[in-house]
Design a protein around this motif. Sequence first.
Motif, PDB file in Angstrom:
ATOM      1  N   ALA A  91       0.871  -1.178   0.000  1.00 58.37           N
ATOM      2  CA  ALA A  91       0.000   0.000   0.000  1.00 58.37           C
ATOM      3  C   ALA A  91       0.900   1.218   0.000  1.00 58.37           C
ATOM      4  CB  ALA A  91      -0.910  -0.004   1.222  1.00 58.37           C
ATOM      5  N   PHE A  92       0.378   2.311  -0.570  1.00 57.86           N
ATOM      6  CA  PHE A  92       1.222   3.503  -0.721  1.00 57.86           C
ATOM      7  C   PHE A  92       0.350   4.743  -0.728  1.00 57.86           C
ATOM      8  CE2 PHE A  92       3.652   6.349  -3.758  1.00 57.86           C
ATOM      9  CZ  PHE A  92       4.613   6.718  -2.822  1.00 57.86           C
ATOM     10  N   SER A  93       0.865   5.784  -0.096  1.00 56.19           N
ATOM     11  CA  SER A  93       0.110   7.031  -0.090  1.00 56.19           C
ATOM     12  C   SER A  93       1.032   8.248  -0.178  1.00 56.19           C
ATOM     13  CB  SER A  93      -0.768   7.101   1.156  1.00 56.19           C
ATOM     14  OG  SER A  93      -1.751   8.092   0.960  1.00 56.19           O
ATOM     15  N   GLY A  94       2.022   8.155  -1.039  1.00 57.81           N
ATOM     16  CA  GLY A  94       2.917   9.293  -1.247  1.00 57.81           C
ATOM     17  C   GLY A  94       3.684   9.636   0.011  1.00 57.81           C
ATOM     18  N   ASP A  95       3.495  10.869   0.515  1.00 52.13           N
ATOM     19  CA  ASP A  95       4.213  11.265   1.738  1.00 52.13           C
ATOM     20  C   ASP A  95       3.283  11.313   2.943  1.00 52.13           C
ATOM     21  OD1 ASP A  95       2.702  13.443   0.981  1.00 52.13           O
ATOM     22  OD2 ASP A  95       4.334  14.896   1.161  1.00 52.13           O
ATOM     23  N   ARG A  96       2.126  10.634   2.842  1.00 53.22           N
ATOM     24  CA  ARG A  96       1.150  10.730   3.928  1.00 53.22           C
ATOM     25  C   ARG A  96       1.143   9.506   4.836  1.00 53.22           C
ATOM     26  NH1 ARG A  96      -1.338  12.119  -0.750  1.00 53.22           N
ATOM     27  NH2 ARG A  96      -2.725  10.340  -0.709  1.00 53.22           N
ATOM     28  N   GLY A  97       1.916   8.484   4.481  1.00 55.27           N
ATOM     29  CA  GLY A  97       1.995   7.298   5.329  1.00 55.27           C
ATOM     30  C   GLY A  97       0.746   6.444   5.230  1.00 55.27           C
ATOM     31  N   ILE A  98       0.876   5.165   5.549  1.00 57.92           N
ATOM     32  CA  ILE A  98      -0.291   4.274   5.544  1.00 57.92           C
ATOM     33  C   ILE A  98      -0.710   4.043   6.982  1.00 57.92           C
ATOM     34  CG2 ILE A  98      -1.045   1.879   5.089  1.00 57.92           C
ATOM     35  CD1 ILE A  98      -0.993   3.581   2.570  1.00 57.92           C
ATOM     36  N   GLN A  99      -1.984   4.256   7.265  1.00 55.93           N
ATOM     37  CA  GLN A  99      -2.460   4.090   8.630  1.00 55.93           C
ATOM     38  C   GLN A  99      -2.951   2.662   8.865  1.00 55.93           C
ATOM     39  OE1 GLN A  99      -5.659   6.669   9.632  1.00 55.93           O
ATOM     40  NE2 GLN A  99      -4.832   7.097  11.662  1.00 55.93           N
ATOM     41  N   TYR A 100      -3.767   2.165   7.950  1.00 50.69           N
ATOM     42  CA  TYR A 100      -4.169   0.768   8.028  1.00 50.69           C
ATOM     43  C   TYR A 100      -4.589   0.251   6.657  1.00 50.69           C
ATOM     44  CZ  TYR A 100      -8.967   2.661   8.404  1.00 50.69           C
ATOM     45  OH  TYR A 100     -10.145   3.326   8.188  1.00 50.69           O
ATOM     46  N   VAL A 101      -4.643  -1.087   6.554  1.00 50.34           N
ATOM     47  CA  VAL A 101      -5.046  -1.756   5.313  1.00 50.34           C
ATOM     48  C   VAL A 101      -6.111  -2.768   5.691  1.00 50.34           C
ATOM     49  CG1 VAL A 101      -4.270  -3.374   3.519  1.00 50.34           C
ATOM     50  CG2 VAL A 101      -2.833  -1.418   4.143  1.00 50.34           C
ATOM     51  N   GLN A 102      -7.139  -2.877   4.873  1.00 51.68           N
ATOM     52  CA  GLN A 102      -8.195  -3.858   5.122  1.00 51.68           C
ATOM     53  C   GLN A 102      -8.386  -4.762   3.911  1.00 51.68           C
ATOM     54  OE1 GLN A 102     -11.465  -1.155   5.864  1.00 51.68           O
ATOM     55  NE2 GLN A 102     -11.335  -1.508   8.063  1.00 51.68           N
ATOM     56  N   VAL A 103      -8.766  -6.011   4.229  1.00 49.85           N
ATOM     57  CA  VAL A 103      -8.991  -7.002   3.178  1.00 49.85           C
ATOM     58  C   VAL A 103     -10.424  -7.507   3.303  1.00 49.85           C
ATOM     59  CG1 VAL A 103      -8.291  -9.306   2.368  1.00 49.85           C
ATOM     60  CG2 VAL A 103      -6.555  -7.652   3.092  1.00 49.85           C
ATOM     61  N   SER A 104     -11.063  -7.763   2.173  1.00 49.09           N
ATOM     62  CA  SER A 104     -12.394  -8.364   2.185  1.00 49.09           C
ATOM     63  C   SER A 104     -12.398  -9.637   1.351  1.00 49.09           C
ATOM     64  CB  SER A 104     -13.433  -7.391   1.624  1.00 49.09           C
ATOM     65  OG  SER A 104     -14.692  -8.044   1.571  1.00 49.09           O
ATOM     66  N   LEU A 105     -13.019 -10.690   1.925  1.00 49.39           N
ATOM     67  CA  LEU A 105     -13.100 -11.973   1.215  1.00 49.39           C
ATOM     68  C   LEU A 105     -14.549 -12.311   0.868  1.00 49.39           C
ATOM     69  CD1 LEU A 105     -10.636 -14.040   3.458  1.00 49.39           C
ATOM     70  CD2 LEU A 105     -10.116 -12.820   1.347  1.00 49.39           C
ATOM     71  N   ASP A 106     -15.477 -11.360   1.129  1.00 51.43           N
ATOM     72  CA  ASP A 106     -16.887 -11.671   0.897  1.00 51.43           C
ATOM     73  C   ASP A 106     -17.541 -10.626  -0.016  1.00 51.43           C
ATOM     74  OD1 ASP A 106     -16.870  -9.541   2.583  1.00 51.43           O
ATOM     75  OD2 ASP A 106     -18.002 -10.500   4.198  1.00 51.43           O
ATOM     76  N   SER A 107     -16.845 -10.297  -1.101  1.00 51.80           N
ATOM     77  CA  SER A 107     -17.353  -9.311  -2.063  1.00 51.80           C
ATOM     78  C   SER A 107     -17.666  -7.978  -1.396  1.00 51.80           C
ATOM     79  CB  SER A 107     -18.597  -9.838  -2.798  1.00 51.80           C
ATOM     80  OG  SER A 107     -18.256 -11.022  -3.469  1.00 51.80           O
ATOM     81  N   GLU A 108     -16.836  -7.617  -0.445  1.00 55.01           N
ATOM     82  CA  GLU A 108     -16.851  -6.289   0.184  1.00 55.01           C
ATOM     83  C   GLU A 108     -18.043  -6.023   1.096  1.00 55.01           C
ATOM     84  OE1 GLU A 108     -15.300  -3.760  -3.234  1.00 55.01           O
ATOM     85  OE2 GLU A 108     -14.928  -5.872  -3.711  1.00 55.01           O
TER      86      GLU A 108
END
Length: 350
Positions: A264-281
């Motif tokens: 994950a990437f957000s330029g110079d703003r840092g990544i706060q969290y990442v989420q994954v979905s396995l049930d079509s969101e």
Amino acid sequence: MIRTFLWFCQSVDRVFQPGKFNRAQFLNQLLVLLAGLLASPGKAQAGMVPKVLDSSGLPDPITPTRLFYVEDYSGPPDSLKKGAGHWRLNVKGQVQQARSYSLQDLQRFPSARQIITLNCIGNPIGGRAMGTALWEGIPLKDFIEKIEPRAFSKTLILRGEDGYYEGIPLSSTNHPGALLAYKMNGEVLTLEHGFPLRLILPGLYGIKQVKWIREMEVSKDSFKGYWNEKGWSAKAKVNLFSRIDYPEHQSWVFSRKLVIKGIAFSGDRGIQYVQVSLDSEKTWSLAKLEPAQSKYSWVFWSFPCEFPGPGRYPIAVRAADQFSGIQRDDARDPFPSGTSGIHRIEILVA
Ligand SMILES: Nc1nc2c(c(=O)[nH]1)N[C@H]1C(S)=C(S)[C@@H](COP(=O)(O)O)O[C@H]1N2
Ligand SMILES: [Mo]
């Protein structure tokens, strides 16, 4: 459109059975091309087709230079192919005094090193026109201080030896991570990546990171860059981006337990969290984040899971940074401001 595209991926899968690597490479180029076509047919998008070299799987934390994507509108300038002996950086416009520097002059400035991820504004959802390198050069803010811009100046215009041109707000040259870089991954910049001098400004897309800089002009006016003239964003601020790198779309998985991985990437703003979905969101769960290599680099995430049985499963990923909130599914097209769309894949559990 998307449906056709997925179907196409599947048929490509069938055609390229023996060489998985070739298939992946082929698919990736296709992705880049197709995204370009899907984005906005008719608009002048021709030419924004990055050469993707790191084409499949989980990338290395630092992209080896030979695998770092390359993009420029007409290739490296001939005049630099034999070295930088005659090369000069000329500084003019709203400065106390016009000046000119050789590469040796520039190497006498105090230098800094910084790990920074670069991505192309034309990079589609799930695309790989991005890379991370350890850049070394003169902190841009130090250099700007030295050339003494006149009060009320507004823009720093950079021109490349290949005829490329871009402007950045003079205020952005204060960025603590910005460099006039002459080294990449511990080596002198390669010709492809901008030898002898290029801009690296965290938080902005690749279009702003002028390679082969030969002229810097401080101006009182705003300025339209090469791609901006063709309709691409003038600000070119990096959007939130997240990608699933393992497993690959449409691949077979022969175990019910699996660790899904990506960046994950957000330029110079840092990544706060990442989420994954396995049930079509319908629901989302937090992925585990590895510590960022720097404030300006991509972040690796992983998500252990167990599938109930054989079948086709959708996987989706989204990321959040402190300033932009969570990635939404509303900006699919790279044109004109870069995509921020959700990366979705489907896998086949055996
Ligand atoms: N001089 C010059 N600089 C340039 C370009 C160009 O065409 N000419 N292309 C820009 C674009 S669109 C991108 S995405 C980055 C890519 O940098 P890379 O080739 O080192 O990955 O360079 C930028 N700098
Ligand atoms: Mo680009």
